[in-house]
Design an enzyme around this catalytic site. Structure first.
Site, PDB file in Angstrom:
ATOM      1  N   TYR A  50      42.135  44.465  42.454  1.00  0.00           N
ATOM      2  CA  TYR A  50      41.698  43.454  42.940  1.00  0.00           C
ATOM      3  C   TYR A  50      40.564  43.568  44.023  1.00  0.00           C
ATOM      4  O   TYR A  50      40.606  43.689  45.117  1.00  0.00           O
ATOM      5  CB  TYR A  50      42.314  42.360  42.670  1.00  0.00           C
ATOM      6  CG  TYR A  50      43.781  42.604  41.644  1.00  0.00           C
ATOM      7  CD1 TYR A  50      43.383  41.450  40.532  1.00  0.00           C
ATOM      8  CD2 TYR A  50      44.958  43.031  41.488  1.00  0.00           C
ATOM      9  CE1 TYR A  50      44.299  41.511  39.211  1.00  0.00           C
ATOM     10  CE2 TYR A  50      45.398  43.768  40.530  1.00  0.00           C
ATOM     11  CZ  TYR A  50      45.244  42.580  39.380  1.00  0.00           C
ATOM     12  OH  TYR A  50      46.157  42.826  37.812  1.00  0.00           O
ATOM     13  N   GLU A  51      39.316  42.270  43.519  1.00  0.00           N
ATOM     14  CA  GLU A  51      38.516  42.569  44.538  1.00  0.00           C
ATOM     15  C   GLU A  51      38.695  41.803  45.522  1.00  0.00           C
ATOM     16  O   GLU A  51      38.346  41.289  46.172  1.00  0.00           O
ATOM     17  CB  GLU A  51      37.342  41.186  43.774  1.00  0.00           C
ATOM     18  CG  GLU A  51      37.925  39.977  43.323  1.00  0.00           C
ATOM     19  CD  GLU A  51      36.992  39.836  42.364  1.00  0.00           C
ATOM     20  OE1 GLU A  51      36.160  40.933  41.894  1.00  0.00           O
ATOM     21  OE2 GLU A  51      36.882  38.275  42.007  1.00  0.00           O
ATOM     22  N   SER A  52      40.028  40.832  45.755  1.00  0.00           N
ATOM     23  CA  SER A  52      40.990  40.023  46.725  1.00  0.00           C
ATOM     24  C   SER A  52      41.343  41.203  47.804  1.00  0.00           C
ATOM     25  O   SER A  52      41.604  40.933  48.969  1.00  0.00           O
ATOM     26  CB  SER A  52      41.737  39.297  46.192  1.00  0.00           C
ATOM     27  OG  SER A  52      42.875  40.159  45.104  1.00  0.00           O
ATOM     28  N   GLY A  53      41.318  42.352  47.491  1.00  0.00           N
ATOM     29  CA  GLY A  53      41.360  43.535  48.705  1.00  0.00           C
ATOM     30  C   GLY A  53      42.632  43.921  48.513  1.00  0.00           C
ATOM     31  O   GLY A  53      42.881  45.207  48.979  1.00  0.00           O
TER      32      GLY A  53
END
Lengths: 258, 279, 279, 258
Positions: A50-53
């Site tokens: 996920y782009e949240s890391g």
């Protein structure tokens, strides 16, 4: 068990496209649902980024946001948002980018920016987020969208993320190096780009869906492939797992507001 | 050498009308309490910066504090639109708002460039996207080795960065963990850094390679338990998803929004809504 | 799907004559055992890459396995010169060695660029340094925003990166901590990644933001306790400073070096010298 | 207590130049000794950054290498080497860069690369390491070097790290933005750059050192400032602390090879 809804079928069909072990960069919403369904059915070693890391997240419930604590707690590791885009996405580690959008057009360009004119929009949408780079840097992308004339349009009002641009080799001409959108999954059918023109063409119809229905719900004069597959109906396991997940999610999100 | 002060003092001392301010947080650790203080102090003409402007930016914009927004995704995560943001862009209400719109990757590169003392960030970005035509800040250069064309974004160096963290020690060394987003980058990119923290501890028990921001990078720090509510603080409290959902209806109408802000932020304290009072 | 194999197999399978190989480690976690295996297998014509080539590179170079070195600091830390490296550069013994010399900042930028899929890295680097005149790879570009001249370095994408880590789980997820140097960067920069680990654990108990390299990035992994000796593994054993000091005398003469290598690396095993045997 | 040796005086003089709270990027060897001595005497809040990624290290013994475990264990945080150079050094966080070198010349250029010709060197030295960027990006730099004709030379064989290049404003002309070397500390004296010519000029002599001694040990025709300070002799605390540290270091490093 009640029959699968069109939306459930869309999620299940999408989940089937993700094979085990694939490294998948997941957008929030239906892409995240489909990816987690795949992980909990036929693809236990699917790696979700996920782009949240969060790398290797294994949520027990669907996250509401892309940065839910559930994602961090279950991940193999959590890196900064800077790093997720530089080392992991741009670094070429992602096999499949899984995106949604407000509009998709005939050449698989995606709009999540505005409806109408950019400078005086009719509807201001949330914006690009990670999509332009996911679309350009994952080896291929899958797009999932509700089948609706206002969403599947002849030409998007704004190209947030490049699909095949004007079709043909215009994507390659612009210097984009990956292969681009390989499938658009809706609640009625799947489109795939024509090998040469890159026009989105119906290749698969979900159970009971007619060509007429697809034509009426699509914003361009839609073409059908010579051979059309009919989607296998959802299995009991798929439907059970999805509904279970939805149910657990419902309970979890209701609870957390206390 | 304590850098601790009450939040209201920190905001008043370090933020002025017209400043460029980034309240960062990728869903997690969003500095809501600090944002409310900005609203209560009626600071004006702010350039707001953030990858994911969400409810707190909707509130700041809706209350007329902002004249510009630099961002990449402005929505209510998992719910839908930011209605106050939309009203500003679509109808110039309560005022016109200028936008400088990038992608997440480009925003992250802008922050990292500023943190690294570079004037621009380099990426394979937004090729074929209409963003390029609408944002003159997005440019490109040729690789001096391969000749490839690569995208560039200008560094973003805000006047003030505000972040919320789980812990700080008494000197003001800050430790955050979980989804750390771009908080270290924005703290190092900005000219001044305000930190709010859940808890003050005698000694940070941070793992060796944790996300720690040394006290000497921090301009001011305030002890604000629950300062990220209704977002969450990993290890302290969960995200108030119900509140995020309910915001859709509150923010949809101008009047309802005003009434809610007056009641919960301007007059009473936000904490009545979200639990135990702040210190 | 186990990626575990004996170290000798991993080296034999994944490294060929002529490859570009980086054994990284910033003083800490230097993959000595893997380097010795390269020497024992008499792999030739390697392009060696490393920020801080130290004793293991001195050995690889002295044994005639390398034809080129890309580096920024080649010494015996706290002791002095690398005599085998010097002999190669100053006297072309045992063979001529080509060098591509950068600064630490430039090397780090080269690795980060490769890890990020970019053809070059950008930095404020080596202005006024004679390195520029002697390394045609160091170039510059103009900032498209400010017009400033900035330094560039080409990305380094080795065929193989080798790193040593403290722990891995049974699937091959790798966790290292302490001074982590550029190990994550080089692992992500390289085409293939070989990892040696001190310990295999059932479950990595890594903190949320630890330096973890997922199994799917790793090409091959070998269980090699003490595989970083005489350097150290934080939490496992300390740096053998005495050995580093003694290396100066061993390596100063060609004959003494050859004899030592034959006895300790080629014939007997290195582990007789450094403690418990490898698995 | 025996009198301070020239080398001890050099270290002590260097330590005095570091004021409390300064953010100091420290090279290994004597710079590291001086910085730690400062921290343990008059500057307890001196922040030491080593290029191995340790920020706020407080070693109990002198590290032999720049990446000793002692540095990581005592640091406030340890970041990657990539990050230490990008966010911390290049990001402008460092007030003082503290360097050694094999040669320093009349305009404070540093050589740690080769003696002789680069392509066929007489002596191949370890190389640049972090020095070129420390010299260019710390707000100012201090240099520490043993006073010897072969080390303090008219012109370095190789400019590894730019000092004032050819003197005058040639450093600024080349686009280097910081102020550069502000002091060179040797075991005989301190040099500071002349305000205009930037030539290194003796401004301070250590106790008992004569101008003649300095002239004989310097590789160029050395100039003395109009006003020369005499170095305050080491205090008992300074000397005790330094010798204590050396002793602890000796024991620790002897022990660790077991």
């Amino acid at each position: 068990m009640t029959a699968a809804s069109p939306s459930e079928i869309m999620t299940i069909v999408a989940s089937r496209l993700l094979s085990n072990g694939t490294i998948c960069f997941v957008g929030i919403g239906i892409p995240s649902k489909a990816a987690n369904l795949a992980r909990l059915t036929h693809a236990p070693d699917l790696v979700l980024i996920y782009e949240s890391g969060t790398i290797g997240a294994r949520p027990e419930v669907f996250p509401l946001s892309i940065g839910d604590g559930e994602l961090a707690t279950t991940a193999d590791t959590v890196v900064s948002t800077t790093e997720i885009f530089s080392y992991w996405l741009q670094g070429g580690r992602v096999a499949v980018g899984f995106l949604g959008a407000a509009q998709v057009d005939r050449f698989a360009n995606l709009n999540s920016t505005v409806i109408g004119n950019y400078d005086s929009p009719k509807v201001r949408l949330p914006g690009a987020g990670g999509a332009p780079e996911i679309a350009a840097l994952a080896a291929e992308t899958f797009v999932i969208i509700e089948h609706d004339k206002r969403k599947l349009v002849e030409k998007v009002d704004f190209v947030t993320s490049a699909g095949f641009l004007d079709g043909g080799d215009s994507r390659q001409q612009r210097g984009i190096r990956n292969s681009g959108p390989s499938v658009i999954i809706t609640d009625l059918c799947c489109f795939r780009p024509h090998a040469e023109t890159k026009e989105l063409t119906v290749t698969q119809l979900h159970p009971g869906v007619t060509r007429e229905q697809v034509r009426n719900a699509t914003g361009w004069s839609v073409k059908f492939a010579d051979e059309i597959f009919e989607t296998e109906p959802p299995t009991e396991t798929e439907l059970d797992t999805l509904r279970d997940l939805e149910h657990r999610t419902e309970l979890a999100h209701r609870g957390s507001g206390a | 050498m304590s850098k601790y002060s009450p939040l209201a003092d920190a905001i008043q001392t370090h933020i002025s009308d017209g400043d460029c301010v980034a309240l960062e947080g990728f869903t997690h650790l969003i500095p809501f309490a600090a944002g409310h203080e900005i609203i209560r102090q009626r600071i004006r003409d702010l350039t707001l910066v953030r990858m994911t402007p969400d409810l707190i930016y909707d509130q700041i914009i809706g209350m007329g504090c902002a004249r510009k927004l630099i961002f990449s995704w402005g929505g209510n995560p998992g719910v839908g639109s930011l209605h106050r943001f939309r009203d500003a862009v679509e109808n110039q209400y309560p005022n016109e708002i200028e936008i400088d719109e990038r992608s997440h990757a480009a925003m992250a590169a802008s922050y990292a460039a500023a943190a690294s003392g570079l004037p621009f960030g380099l990426l394979r970005g937004f090729v074929g996207s209409d963003l390029l035509a609408h944002n003159p800040n997005l440019k490109s250069i040729d690789c001096p080795y391969t000749g490839e064309r690569l995208a560039t974004v200008p560094a973003i160096r805000p006047d003030v960065a505000i972040i919320h963290a789980q812990q700080a020690d008494r000197v003001g060394n800050v430790h955050l963990w979980g989804i750390v987003g771009v908080q270290k980058e924005i703290a190092l990119a900005a000219k001044r850094v305000i930190v709010t923290v859940e808890e003050i501890v005698d000694k940070l028990d941070a793992p060796p390679n944790a996300c720690v921001i040394p006290a000497w990078v921090v301009t001011a720090i305030s002890h604000v338990p629950r300062g990220a509510k209704p977002s969450y603080a990993h290890g302290y409290y969960e995200r108030d998803n119900e509140f995020y959902r309910s915001w859709d209806a509150i923010s949809r109408s101008r009047d309802k929004f005003s009434a809610w802000m007056n009641q919960h932020i301007m007059r009473e304290s936000f904490e009545t809504l979200h639990g135990e009072p702040m210190l």
